[in-house]
Design an enzyme around this catalytic site. Structure first.
Site, PDB file in Angstrom:
ATOM      1  N   GLN A   1      23.262   2.244 -27.725  1.00 16.86           N
ATOM      2  CA  GLN A   1      23.028   3.204 -26.703  1.00 16.86           C
ATOM      3  C   GLN A   1      21.994   4.145 -27.429  1.00 16.86           C
ATOM      4  OE1 GLN A   1      24.534   4.350 -23.841  1.00 16.86           O
ATOM      5  NE2 GLN A   1      26.327   2.862 -23.561  1.00 16.86           N
ATOM      6  N   CYS A   2      21.170   4.892 -26.816  1.00 22.00           N
ATOM      7  CA  CYS A   2      20.274   5.772 -27.307  1.00 22.00           C
ATOM      8  C   CYS A   2      21.030   6.681 -27.830  1.00 22.00           C
ATOM      9  CB  CYS A   2      19.639   6.544 -26.059  1.00 22.00           C
ATOM     10  SG  CYS A   2      18.300   7.440 -26.521  1.00 22.00           S
TER      11      CYS A   2
END
Length: 825
Positions: free
Chosen positions: A593-594
Site C-alpha cells: 500500500q502507499c
C-alpha cells in the site's frame, strides 16, 4: 402422495428462457404425469443471455455454447411440449385459456390448469429521430446478437458508440474494443454503473479511460442522423459524435402487456404484482422473472429486479407452489450483480448510499482499500470496498467492490449477510478461509466490518469526501498524517503535513479551537492518529473515510473527449517506450500500500547508475500518478506506464545532476514538434502516429506534414467520385487506396506482410494505425497535406479526411522554426 387427478394437471408456461425453462424442468421432476407446455415466441430457449456480449467480442467463439439446451433436447429429456416461435396473444382467466399465434400465422387456443408468466423485459428504444436507422441496435436475445455479428462482418465498422453505462453497456464496450473498434460511451448520468455510488464508479471511469474508451457523461442523445455511410449522434447540448455502429443500452422495461390486457394487477413500478408465493392477482396464474415486482428485503418497497439468479430461484419456488400448493414463500432479492470491465471486476449488492439518501433512510458508510490476498505473496491486487449500514444497530444495507481478484467471493459474503439481516458486528464473526495465495489473516470483508463498527460505535468520527469538498476549510485544520515523501507528491489543498509517527511530539502545532480533519492514504493511519489526538484531549477529530485514494478518485475531473489532450496519457506512454536501455532493473512492489511502492522506488533509484532504467510493478492504482509526480519533483525521467490485469508497470530513468537542472520547464516554443511523413509504408506511418501522440501529451503544438507517398495515409476509405486526368487516374491505380492498404517497408510479400502485422498488433493489443490516427486528431495534432504533392499525384481534397488542412512549404517552415523537434520519416 399426490392424487392421480392432481398429477395429470396441465401446466402452461409463457416464456422459455431463464425462469420459464427452469420452472418447466422443476415441474417435471415433481410430477412425471403432468402435461407441460412451454411457449416461446423466439427460436431458442434456455440460452445464456449474459454471455451474448462475449460471443460478439469473440471470447466465446462457438455460437452453440450459448445454449444450455436446444428445444429438441429439452423436450426429449423432460418430456415437455416445447413450442418455439409461438406467441401468446391473450389470456382469458375465467375460461383458463390462452390464445396463441405461430410464426406462420396460425392461431389457436390452449387451455390450462395452472399458467406461469415469464415474459421477461424488453430493451428501451426511445422514439428519437433516426432511431430506426441501419446500424443502431439493442442487445437482449440471440436474434439481436446475430444481427450485430452480421453487421460487423458485413460493414467495416471502426467507431462504436454505446448509449448507456450499465452492466451490458460496459461489457459491450470491452468486447467491441477487443474487436479493434474505437469505442465511445454516452451516459446521461454523471457516472456509469448506476447501482453504485459515484466514488466507486470513479474507479471504473479511470479503467475505461486507461483503455481508450471515450466517456461522454451527462450527455443526452437528441437524434440520430445518417451522414454518408456512417451515423451521427446529436446531443441535447448541441455536440455531435460520429459512429459506424450504435448500441442502445439504456435500460429495459417489464413485458406486461399480456398480463395487463388479461386484467392482472400491476404494481407501483408497473411490474406484474405477485404475492409472497409468486401468484398474481388472478387464480391459477403465476409469474416470475424480469416482469414481476416484489418488495425489497431491506426497504420493503416494491422494485424491479432484472437478474438471472433471482429469476431461477423464483422459478423453482413457483414450480413447487404450482404443483404442491402455495407453501413456499419467496424471500425477495437484494440485487447482487457482478461484471467484468476490462481488467476490473465490479460487483454490488443491496443499497448504495445514494439510494438510501433518496429513500430518506439514515445510514453510515465505510470505505476501505485492501489487497485481494496476503501482500507478501506475489501479485496481490487492491480492491476498493464500500459498505453501507444502519447507524442505530449496524444492520447491513449494501456493499460495493471494485477490484481484480477475489471480488466474486467477497460480494457473495456480503449478499448472504444482507439477506440474513446481519449487522456489521455480526459480519466480523464470519470465518473466512486463509492461505497467502487467497486471502490475508484479516480478510477484507472482516476489515470493512471492523471499520464500519468503529464508525457506528463512535470510536472513529468519519469524514466523507463530499463533506470535505463542500466544507469551508478556513474553519477547520486539515492534517495530512502521511510521510513527508508522500506529502511532497501531492496533497489536498490547504492541508498541513504532520506525519503520524511525529504526531505526539508536534501536538503544540495543532490548534485546539478548531476541528481537526485528518487523512492519510487509505484511512488506517488517519484512524490511528485520531485515537492519539482524542486520547490527548482533542474532541472534534474526524478521519477521511477511504483516505486520499477515495478522495482523488471521486474528485478527479473526467476529461471531455473533445479536449485536445484527452487520452494523450496512454499515447505518451506508448510513444516513450524505449527501444533499448543501457540497464534495466525490475522492482516488484505488488501488494504494498502507499507509500510502500514510492519508498522502495526511491531506494532503488539511489542504487541505480545515471542513465539506468527502473521498471516498477505495483498493484496500487494511484502509483503511476505518484511516480510521475515524484519524477517531476526530483528531476528523474518518467518513461511511461501501462497496466496488465491490475498490475501497474512504470518505467523511470535516472537523471544526472545536470539533467535534473535541465529538467526545468521549457518555453512554449521548445515544446512544439513537427513531423514530415514522406513514405506510405505501414510501419513508418505507425511510428509517426505513435510519436505524434506522445509529443501531443507533452504539451505544445504538434504538426504532421504529409508529402508525396505519405498522402496515402490520409485517404478516406470510402471516397466520393472525383474527376481526374489520365495521370491522376494512373496514380490512383498504382497507389494504396487508403490506410488499410498500406504495404510494409520490409517483408511485404505481396500484401501478406501487412495483414500479418495487423493480426499481430490486434493479438498484442496494439492500436491499429487508424485508431492511432484518430487519437492524434483527438489530441489536437495538426494534419497538413502538401499542396504541390497533391497536384502532382492528382489527389483531390475530397479524397482526404475532413480534418486535413492543405498547405505548402511556407506552412511547414513556419511551424518548423517554432518547434524544438523536427523529424523526417
Amino acid at each position: 402422495m399426490m392424487h392421480e387427478a392432481e398429477s395429470k394437471k396441465k401446466y402452461l408456461i409463457i416464456g422459455g428462457v431463464a425462469g420459464g425453462a427452469t420452472a418447466a424442468a422443476r415441474i417435471r421432476r415433481l410430477s412425471e404425469q403432468a402435461e407441460i407446455i412451454l411457449l416461446e415466441r423466439g427460436e431458442h430457449i434456455s440460452y445464456a443471455n449474459c454471455g451474448l456480449p462475449y460471443y460478439i467480442g469473440g471470447v466465446i467463439q462457438q455460437r452453440d455454447r450459448l445454449f444450455v439446451q436446444t428445444p429438441a433436447a429439452f423436450a426429449r429429456r423432460f418430456n415437455i411440449d416445447v413450442r418455439t416461435q409461438s406467441e401468446a396473444m391473450s389470456i382469458d382467466p375465467d375460461r383458463q385459456e390462452v390464445s396463441i399465434r405461430t410464426v406462420d400465422g396460425r392461431s389457436y387456443t390452449e387451455r390450462y390448469d395452472e399458467l406461469l408468466l415469464s415474459p421477461g423485459a424488453a430493451p428501451l428504444r426511445p422514439p428519437l429521430p433516426g432511431i430506426d436507422l441501419e446500424g443502431i441496435f439493442t442487445l437482449r436475445n440471440v436474434a439481436d446478437t446475430d444481427r450485430i455479428k452480421a453487421y460487423l462482418e458485413g460493414h467495416q465498422a471502426k467507431r462504436a458508440v454505446i448509449v448507456g453505462g450499465g452492466f451490458i453497456g460496459l461489457e459491450m464496450a470491452e468486447n467491441l474494443h477487443q474487436l479493434g473498434l474505437e469505442v465511445s460511451l454516452v451516459e446521461m448520468a454523471p457516472q456509469v454503473m448506476a447501482p453504485m455510488d459515484y466514488s466507486m464508479a470513479a474507479f471504473v471511469h479511470e479503467e475505461l479511460q486507461s483503455k481508450g474508451v471515450a466517456l461522454y457523461l451527462e450527455e443526452a442523445v437528441a437524434a440520430f442522423e445518417q451522414v454518408g455511410e456512417g451515423l451521427q449522434l446529436r446531443f441535447q447540448s448541441g455536440a455531435t459524435l460520429a459512429a459506424d455502429l450504435v448500441l442502445l443500452s439504456i435500460g429495459v422495461r417489464p413485458e406486461t402487456k399480456l398480463a395487463q390486457e388479461a386484467g392482472l394487477k400491476l404494481g407501483e413500478t408497473k411490474g406484474i404484482w405477485v404475492d409472497e408465493y409468486l401468484q398474481t392477482s388472478k387464480a391459477h396464474i403465476w409469474a416470475v422473472g424480469d416482469a414481476i415486482e416484489y418488495p425489497h428485503p431491506v426497504t420493503g418497497q416494491p422494485w424491479l429486479n432484472y437478474l438471472a439468479g433471482p429469476a431461477n430461484r423464483q422459478a423453482r419456488i413457483v414450480a413447487d407452489n404450482m404443483v404442491l400448493g402455495a407453501q413456499q414463500r419467496y424471500e425477495g432479492s437484494v440485487g447482487t450483480a457482478i461484471a467484468k470491465v476490462f481488467d476490473l471486476t465490479v460487483a454490488t449488492t443491496g443499497l448504495p448510499a445514494k439510494r438510501l439518501k433518496q429513500l430518506g433512510i439514515p445510514y453510515l458508510s465505510a470505505t476501505i482499500h485492501a489487497a485481494s490476498h496476503a501482500g507478501y505473496y506475489p501479485w496481490a491486487r487492491q480492491m476498493a470496498i464500500k459498505v453501507t449500514f444502519a447507524p442505530s444497530d449496524g444492520r447491513i444495507y449494501g456493499a460495493q467492490i471494485v477490484g481484480y481478484d477475489g471480488v466474486d467471493t467477497r460480494i457473495d459474503q456480503y449478499a448472504l449477510a444482507l439477506k440474513r439481516g446481519m449487522t456489521v458486528a455480526e459480519l466480523t464473526e464470519l470465518e473466512q478461509a486463509y492461505a497467502p495465495p487467497f486471502s490475508s489473516a484479516k480478510d477484507p470483508v472482516a476489515i470493512s466490518a471492523y471499520v464500519a463498527e468503529n464508525i457506528r460505535s463512535g470510536r472513529m468520527q468519519p469524514l466523507y469526501w463530499r463533506e470535505l469538498c463542500e466544507a469551508d476549510l478556513s474553519k477547520v485544520a486539515l492534517i495530512d498524517v502521511r510521510t513527508p515523501e508522500e506529502y511532497a507528491l501531492g496533497t489536498i489543498p490547504g492541508a498541513v503535513n504532520v506525519p503520524l509517527d511525529e504526531l505526539r511530539e508536534r501536538l503544540a502545532e495543532l490548534p485546539r479551537d478548531r476541528a481537526l480533519w485528518l487523512f492519510c492514504g487509505v484511512g488506517v493511519r488517519g484512524y490511528l492518529a485520531s485515537n492519539i489526538l482524542r486520547g490527548q484531549g482533542y474532541r472534534e477529530v474526524r478521519n477521511l473515510v477511504g483516505g486520499i485514494k477515495t478522495y482523488r478518485a471521486a474528485t478527479t475531473v473526467i476529461q471531455r473527449p473533445s479536449d485536445p489532450h484527452a487520452g494523450a496519457a496512454s499515447a505518451k506512454a506508448a510513444a516513450e517506450q524505449p527501444a533499448a536501455a543501457p540497464e534495466l532493473r525490475v522492482l516488484d512492489a505488488c501488494g504494498l500500500q502507499c507509500p510502500g511502492p514510492i519508498l522502495q522506488l526511491r531506494r532503488a533509484m539511489d542504487e541505480l547508475p545515471v542513465g539506468g532504467r527502473l521498471e516498477v510493478r505495483a498493484t496500487d492504482v494511484g502509483f503511476p500518478r505518484d511516480a510521475e509526480a515524484w519524477c517531476r519533483s526530483t528531476g528523474h525521467r518518467f518513461v511511461g506506464s501501462r497496466s496488465e490485469g491490475g498490475v501497474y508497470i512504470v518505467q523511470l530513468e535516472k537523471a544526472s545532476v545536470c539533467a535534473q537542472e535541465a529538467s526545468r520547464p521549457v518555453s512554449a516554443g521548445q515544446r512544439n514538434k513537427t513531423f514530415i511523413l514522406f513514405d506510405d509504408d505501414l510501419d513508418k506511418a505507425l511510428a509517426t502516429f505513435v510519436l505524434a501522440n506522445g509529443a501531443a501529451a507533452t504539451g505544445g503544438r504538434v504538426s504532421i506534414f504529409f508529402t508525396f507517398w505519405g498522402l496515402n495515409v490520409l485517404k478516406r476509405e470510402h471516397k466520393p467520385r472525383v474527376a481526374k486526368d489520365f495521370f491522376g487516374r494512373m496514380f490512383g491505380w498504382m497507389l494504396p487506396s487508403d490506410s488499410t492498404k498500406l504495404p510494409l517497408s520490409k517483408m511485404n510479400f505481396l500484401g501478406i506482410g501487412p495483414r500479418m502485422m495487423r493480426y499481430l498488433m490486434k493479438q498484442k493489443g496494439v492500436d491499429s494505425i487508424e485508431s492511432l490516427r484518430q487519437q492524434a486528431l483527438a489530441a489536437g495534432v495538426e494534419f497538413i497535406a502538401c499542396q504541390m504533392s497533391m497536384d502532382v499525384m492528382g489527389i483531390a481534397c475530397e479524397e482526404l479526411l475532413d480534418e486535413v488542412t492543405v498547405g505548402g512549404v511556407a506552412s511547414y517552415m513556419e511551424r518548423a522554426e517554432q518547434a524544438g523537434v523536427n523529424l523526417f520519416i
